[in-house]
Design a protein around this motif. Sequence first.
Motif: not given
Length: 491
Positions: A196-224
Motif C-alpha cells: 500500500d505504501f508503494v502503491g502496487v497491487n498484491r495480485k501483480a506478485f507471484s505466489d511465494p513458496v518454500d525453497t524446496n518447492f517442485v513445480f507440478t506443471r511442465k511446458v513440453e515445448e520449452t522442455y524439448a
Amino acid sequence: MQFRIGMDIGTTSTKAVLYDGVFAVRDSAAQTYPTIRAEEGMAEQDPKVIFKAVIAVLQTLLNRNEVIRNQIKSVSFSSAMHSLMLVSGDGKPLTNVYTWADNRSNATLKLTREESDLNWIYQRTGTPIHSMSPLSKLLWLKKEHPVLLAKAERIVGIKEYITYQLTGEWKIDYSLASATGLFNLKKLDWDQDILDFVGVNRKAFSDPVDTNFVFTRKVEETYAKAALSLQTNLVIGASDGCLANLGLDAVGQNEVAMTIGTSGALRMVNDHIVLDPEGRTFCYYLAKDKWVVGGAVNNGGNAFEWIANIFSADYKSLNEMAGKISPGADGLLFYPYLNGERAPLWDASVQAHFIGIDAIHTKDHFVRAVMEGVLFNLAEVLDILETFGGQSKCLKVTGGFLHSSLWKQMAADIFNKTLTLSPQFESSCLGAVLVGEPYDAELLETLEAKEEEVVPDEMTSEKYKETFELYQALSKPIKEMHAIREFYRKK
C-alpha cells in the motif's frame, strides 16, 4: 544412479553444473550476456537473452551427457537477488530486467527517506533500504514511469520469468522474496502495508513458496528446446548468496562464508531472524529455521580491476607491486566505494577516497592500499555481523581473490582468523541442488573442502588492528563527503 543439475542465473552469466548421486561434479556449462548501461546508474539486461542463455546452457550440458538424460532427477535454480521486471498479462516483458546494480532509483529513494522513516520496512522485511532493492525500483517507477507501471499485470524477478517459461506457473521462493523489501519475514508473505505504501497491487506478485518447492506443471515445448526429459523435476531453489552458504557447508552456528568476486559478501546462518537496529545487515530466508544474515559490498575485485586499468598492469604485476610494501601501506588508506556502497554504508551516492597521501607514496603503495581497503570494508561488515550474530569461529572463503596468495594472507591477517579456502566449484549451484534434498549433515561434511588453510601472522594482525581502527574512525566522515558528487553534478 540419479543425477541432478544446479543452475545459477547470475548477473554476468548463467552456469549449470551436473552432479552425480554423491554430488560430485560430472560436467558444467556456462554462457555470458551483456549488461545495458546506456545512462548513468543504469544496469539492465534483456530477459529474452537470459532465457536463451538458460536454454542454451541446458542444451549444451544435456546433449554432452545424452546417455544419462533420463536419469537426471531434477534441475534446481539459484539466482541473483533484487532483480525486477514488468510483465504483461500474457507473460511478455514490458521492460528489461533492472538488476541489483541499477541505482537510478537512488534520488527517488532519498526523497522518500526525507519524507518518511523507512526503518519500519527494514524491520519487517530484513532488506536494507537501498536502491538495489525492488522496493526502491518500484518507488522510482511509480514516480518516473507511472504509465508503464500501470500497464504491468505482473511484477517479477528474472528467475520467476525463466521458470514461468518452463512451467507456466508464477511462483517465487521465500529466499528471493525476502530480498525484495516487500516481503514480511514473520508471515512469509507479501506485506500488505508495504504494498500500500508503494502503491502496487498484491495480485501483480507471484505466489511465494518454500525453497524446496517442485513445480507440478511442465511446458513440453520449452522442455524439448532445453533437451530436458519430462521426467526431470524443476526445483525452485533460492537466492545465490544464501545457497552459497549451503554449498560451502557454512550453515552451522557462527560459521561465516565470505565471497570476493567482482563484489563481495559476508554471510552467516542463524536459526532465527536477526536484524540490526540500524538496518546495516540483511536477513534472508534459506530454508525452514535457516536465516542468512550478512552484508554485501559493491566493491571487491572490481577495485583491483580499476587500479589495473589505471596503471596498465596485469594482476601478477599488481601483486608483485603490492608485495613490496609493508602492511598498512605506510599510512595510505583506500575507501573502495567506486560503485557507491551497500554494506556497511547503504548509500549509492558515496564515492571512493584515498586518505593520507604523502610524497613518499608510490604506485606500489596505491596498489597495496586498494587491496587492503577492500578487506577493511569487509572487516567492517564482519564486525557488525558479530555484534548481533556472535563471534565467528570459522571463515570459509571463495572467489577470484583466491588466485592471489598475497591477498589471501592479507585477508587472514586483517580478519585475524584462519581462513578455510574452498575450491568448491560453483557453490551456489551445489547449494541449489542441496536445498531441494533432505538435509544431511553427514553428506555436507563429506563435501566440505578443507584443502588449504591460511593462518594469520600474529605480528601483522596486531599492526592491522591499529590501521583498521583508524579506517573505522574515518569511515563516517568519508560518507559525508559524498556531497562532492552532487556538487559537480549541478555545475
